[in-house]
Design an enzyme around this catalytic site. Structure first.
Site, PDB file in Angstrom:
ATOM      1  N   HIS A 106     -13.668   4.544 -40.680  1.00 57.58           N
ATOM      2  CA  HIS A 106     -12.614   3.783 -40.023  1.00 57.58           C
ATOM      3  C   HIS A 106     -13.275   2.564 -39.379  1.00 57.58           C
ATOM      4  O   HIS A 106     -14.431   2.629 -38.969  1.00 57.58           O
ATOM      5  CB  HIS A 106     -12.007   4.699 -38.956  1.00 57.58           C
ATOM      6  CG  HIS A 106     -10.796   4.168 -38.263  1.00 57.58           C
ATOM      7  ND1 HIS A 106     -10.869   3.266 -37.240  1.00 57.58           N
ATOM      8  CD2 HIS A 106      -9.476   4.441 -38.438  1.00 57.58           C
ATOM      9  CE1 HIS A 106      -9.648   3.002 -36.801  1.00 57.58           C
ATOM     10  NE2 HIS A 106      -8.781   3.694 -37.516  1.00 57.58           N
ATOM     11  N   ASP A 183     -17.922  10.931 -36.050  1.00 58.03           N
ATOM     12  CA  ASP A 183     -16.560  10.543 -35.728  1.00 58.03           C
ATOM     13  C   ASP A 183     -15.659  11.708 -36.110  1.00 58.03           C
ATOM     14  O   ASP A 183     -15.407  11.943 -37.292  1.00 58.03           O
ATOM     15  CB  ASP A 183     -16.197   9.275 -36.509  1.00 58.03           C
ATOM     16  CG  ASP A 183     -14.731   8.884 -36.329  1.00 58.03           C
ATOM     17  OD1 ASP A 183     -13.982   9.640 -35.675  1.00 58.03           O
ATOM     18  OD2 ASP A 183     -14.352   7.822 -36.859  1.00 58.03           O
ATOM     19  N   GLN A 186     -10.459  12.569 -37.106  1.00 53.99           N
ATOM     20  CA  GLN A 186      -9.550  13.199 -38.066  1.00 53.99           C
ATOM     21  C   GLN A 186      -9.867  14.676 -38.286  1.00 53.99           C
ATOM     22  O   GLN A 186      -9.194  15.338 -39.071  1.00 53.99           O
ATOM     23  CB  GLN A 186      -9.592  12.474 -39.412  1.00 53.99           C
ATOM     24  CG  GLN A 186      -8.971  11.089 -39.380  1.00 53.99           C
ATOM     25  CD  GLN A 186      -7.490  11.106 -39.041  1.00 53.99           C
ATOM     26  OE1 GLN A 186      -6.805  12.117 -39.177  1.00 53.99           O
ATOM     27  NE2 GLN A 186      -6.990   9.978 -38.579  1.00 53.99           N
ATOM     28  N   LYS A 209      -4.808  12.710 -31.482  1.00 54.22           N
ATOM     29  CA  LYS A 209      -4.848  13.239 -32.845  1.00 54.22           C
ATOM     30  C   LYS A 209      -5.029  14.756 -32.844  1.00 54.22           C
ATOM     31  O   LYS A 209      -5.404  15.360 -33.844  1.00 54.22           O
ATOM     32  CB  LYS A 209      -5.966  12.557 -33.634  1.00 54.22           C
ATOM     33  CG  LYS A 209      -5.671  11.064 -33.884  1.00 54.22           C
ATOM     34  CD  LYS A 209      -6.723  10.430 -34.756  1.00 54.22           C
ATOM     35  CE  LYS A 209      -6.763   8.935 -34.664  1.00 54.22           C
ATOM     36  NZ  LYS A 209      -5.715   8.231 -35.409  1.00 54.22           N
ATOM     37  N   CYS A 349      -7.087   0.779 -41.770  1.00 55.60           N
ATOM     38  CA  CYS A 349      -8.272   0.415 -40.974  1.00 55.60           C
ATOM     39  C   CYS A 349      -9.552   0.839 -41.690  1.00 55.60           C
ATOM     40  O   CYS A 349     -10.533   1.235 -41.049  1.00 55.60           O
ATOM     41  CB  CYS A 349      -8.260   1.025 -39.583  1.00 55.60           C
ATOM     42  SG  CYS A 349      -6.910   0.478 -38.571  1.00 55.60           S
TER      43      CYS A 349
HETATM   44  C1  LIG Z   1     -11.528   8.453 -38.671  1.00 55.08           C
HETATM   45  C2  LIG Z   1     -11.035   7.717 -37.460  1.00 55.08           C
HETATM   46  N1  LIG Z   1     -11.911   7.254 -36.571  1.00 55.08           N
HETATM   47  C3  LIG Z   1     -11.523   6.613 -35.465  1.00 55.08           C
HETATM   48  C4  LIG Z   1     -10.203   6.380 -35.193  1.00 55.08           C
HETATM   49  C5  LIG Z   1      -9.826   5.623 -33.965  1.00 55.08           C
HETATM   50  O1  LIG Z   1      -9.191   6.421 -33.036  1.00 55.08           O
HETATM   51  P1  LIG Z   1      -8.511   5.791 -31.749  1.00 55.08           P
HETATM   52  O2  LIG Z   1      -7.638   4.682 -32.233  1.00 55.08           O
HETATM   53  O3  LIG Z   1      -7.754   6.927 -31.146  1.00 55.08           O
HETATM   54  O4  LIG Z   1      -9.614   5.288 -30.866  1.00 55.08           O
HETATM   55  C6  LIG Z   1      -9.245   6.841 -36.082  1.00 55.08           C
HETATM   56  C7  LIG Z   1      -7.800   6.589 -35.819  1.00 55.08           C
HETATM   57  O5  LIG Z   1      -7.023   6.283 -36.684  1.00 55.08           O
HETATM   58  C8  LIG Z   1      -9.673   7.522 -37.248  1.00 55.08           C
HETATM   59  O6  LIG Z   1      -8.780   7.967 -38.145  1.00 55.08           O
END
Ligand SMILES: Cc1ncc(COP(=O)(O)O)c(C=O)c1O
Lengths: 391, 146
Positions: A106, A183, A186, A209, A349
């Site tokens: 992401h 990370d 998900q 999430k 993203c």
């Molecule tokens: C794999 C992954 N990493 C990071 C994020 C970012 O999360 P946040 O927007 O809650 O900081 C997301 C959110 O869509 C994600 O899917």
């Protein structure tokens, strides 16, 4: 207006709904208990501080951290990853050092590392996909050297839903003396996490999430590594003794939590953890697998649909992305929206991944425990509408 | 016809399938590329301006039906037009897709986008090529506005 009762909400990878027990805790705080933490002398302040700190302990238990001081509350995954990138990596890395990330990332686990590489002179290397659209572990092994000081990788892809073999990556990276940042955005709502078993160095996730509220998240770090993270924000809460010219700071975890925190968010996160523990990941997994299977089998009936990522539902978590022939994802999403089906369409993203897949955008359906087979049926019925309108 | 059927009516789908003016003009003197950050789609518009006229227009890039059809219809509507007329037409088209007052008599086929204002997340797709054209002219020193 939109009748939200009838919406088949299949955008859970963006954010998940909150069950009543989470909403009640947040409501209770705002209605009856809205005091600050870590400072009041009155009993209610003490009580709320205890609840707040109890969530830290519950979070530590939830991911099997050794100690609650290894849990830093942040505003979300992005915030947590930025804290590791600029509080830790930027201070540690030298020109010639190397960072490895993957094409699955992401943007929030991509851009901070680009910036760190740029600022420190370290080199950014990117692992691609193999011919099964899984992370290319062979290439990872080849890119990994003694110069690799840090590997930042997602546990579950927010586009493909594929699960990354983090344990293997961590073992190999540790062997070379590097540190691994996971990370888990998900993963956290779908899979049990065990940071000790994984031997993860840092791990980040968001409350929203995992059936919790927005604006709260967690950075886990091994104690000795968190000690090396410099605060990026200074102010109240994190200060210890302050005189005219200097200040000393609190020990972990407060040192990294300047300012009044998102108290309702943290309490809501605690309730979300309880919700997940009450239902249990085995039950959640079974339910979501059933939905993903139904979705996959249904989409397969439409020959023009191409599904990305792992073939079998068992190899994915929560997410299924696809395209309908050459029809643009936005057009698909707009048409099925008029049938009250909410999915995501676009680059998610994850533009580097889109480039690797050779597409500009995809349609993504993502499920949670709160979805029913009806929601999936609604999506499949709406897909027929797409064909009728456009083909 | 429902809104959605009207949005994806034949004329729009056909313009997207068989767009007018795709490619790079051999002798363009203005151009700009614009990206829709929501989806990552981009459109690059090429213009050959002679004597205050948009003598030729073309575009390249990938996109959804709405952005492609809008680009194609833009080429169709604006080729040969005076800059001043193009400005007025863009304003008029923008009014149409933002749900404001517009002058139907000028719009021709573009009237097909009349229901786009019911789909606010897609308005950007409908304006992408037009804004790229405006960027190209503005950046090249012709004050076109947006
Ligand atoms: C794999 C992954 N990493 C990071 C994020 C970012 O999360 P946040 O927007 O809650 O900081 C997301 C959110 O869509 C994600 O899917």
């Amino acid at each position: 207006m939109i009748d939200d009762q009838k919406i088949a909400y299949l955008d859970n990878a963006a954010t998940m709904p909150m069950p009543d027990e989470v909403l009640e805790v947040i409501d209770m705080y705002y209605h009856a208990h809205k005091v600050n933490v870590h400072r009041g002398m009155y009993r209610l302040a003490h009580q709320v501080t205890e609840q707040y700190e109890a969530v830290r302990q519950a979070t530590a238990d939830f991911i099997n951290a050794q100690d609650s001081s290894e849990i830093i509350f942040t505003s979300g995954t992005t915030d947590a990853l930025n804290l590791v990138a600029f509080g830790y990596a930027e201070k540690q890395l030298q020109p010639d050092d190397e960072i490895i990330i993957s094409v699955l990332e992401h943007h929030s686990n991509f851009i901070p590392w680009q910036r760190v590489a740029h600022k420190t002179g370290a080199k950014l290397k990117i692992v691609g996909l193999d011919d099964q659209q899984n992370l290319d572990m062979q290439q990872f092994s080849e890119l990994l050297t003694e110069k690799t000081k840090l590997v930042a990788i997602t546990l579950v892809s927010n586009v493909l839903g594929s699960i990354v073999d983090a344990k293997q990556i961590i073992e190999q990276t540790h062997h070379m003396g590097g540190v691994v940042v996971l990370d888990a955005a998900q993963a956290v709502g779908h899979l049990p996490l065990d940071v000790q078993k994984l031997d993860a160095d840092f791990l980040a996730f968001s409350g929203h999430k995992m059936y919790g509220p927005t604006g709260v998240g967690v950075l886990y770090g091994k104690r000795n590594l968190l000690e090396q993270v410099a605060p990026l924000r200074f102010g109240g809460e994190m200060a210890d003794e302050v005189d005219a010219q200097t200040a000393t700071f609190q020990p972990l975890p407060l040192r990294l939590e300047a300012g009044t925190p998102n108290i309702a968010g943290v309490l809501g996160l605690g309730a979300a953890i309880q919700y997940l523990q009450k239902i249990g990941f085995t039950t959640i997994h079974q339910h979501e697998q059933q939905l993903l299977n139904q979705l996959y089998q249904g989409l397969r009936q439409i020959p023009a649909i191409k599904v990305y990522g792992p073939r079998s539902a068992a190899e994915r978590q929560g997410v299924l992305s696809f395209n309908y022939g050459t029809i643009h994802a936005h057009d698909v999403a707009t048409i099925i929206d008029t049938e009250n089906v909410a999915v995501r369409a676009g680059h998610m993203c994850a533009e580097p991944l889109m480039q690797a897949l050779g597409v500009s955008s995809v349609v993504r359906a993502s499920v949670s425990y709160m979805n029913t087979t009806r929601d999936v049926e609604q999506l499949l019925a709406a897909m027929n509408q797409v064909g009728q309108i456009l083909l | 016809m429902s809104n959605i059927q009207e949005l994806y009516q034949k004329i729009i789908v056909n313009h997207a399938k068989y767009p007018i003016g795709v490619g790079v003009l051999p002798q363009y003197n203005y151009h700009a590329k614009l990206k829709n950050p929501d989806c990552g789609d981009d459109i690059e518009v090429y213009l050959k301006v002679v004597d205050q006229h948009l003598e030729q227009i073309s575009f390249t890039g990938q996109g959804c039906i709405i952005s492609q059809a809008s680009a194609s219809m833009m080429v169709d509507a604006l080729s040969g037009k005076r800059i001043l007329e193009a400005q007025q037409l863009m304003q008029n088209f923008q009014n149409l897709i933002l749900g404001k007052d517009y002058d139907e008599s000028q719009l021709g086929d573009l009237i097909a986008f009349a229901t786009l204002n019911q789909f606010p997340t897609r308005v950007r797709c409908g304006m992408l090529a037009w804004h790229a054209m405006a960027d190209g002219l503005n950046q090249g020193g012709i004050s076109f506005g947006k």
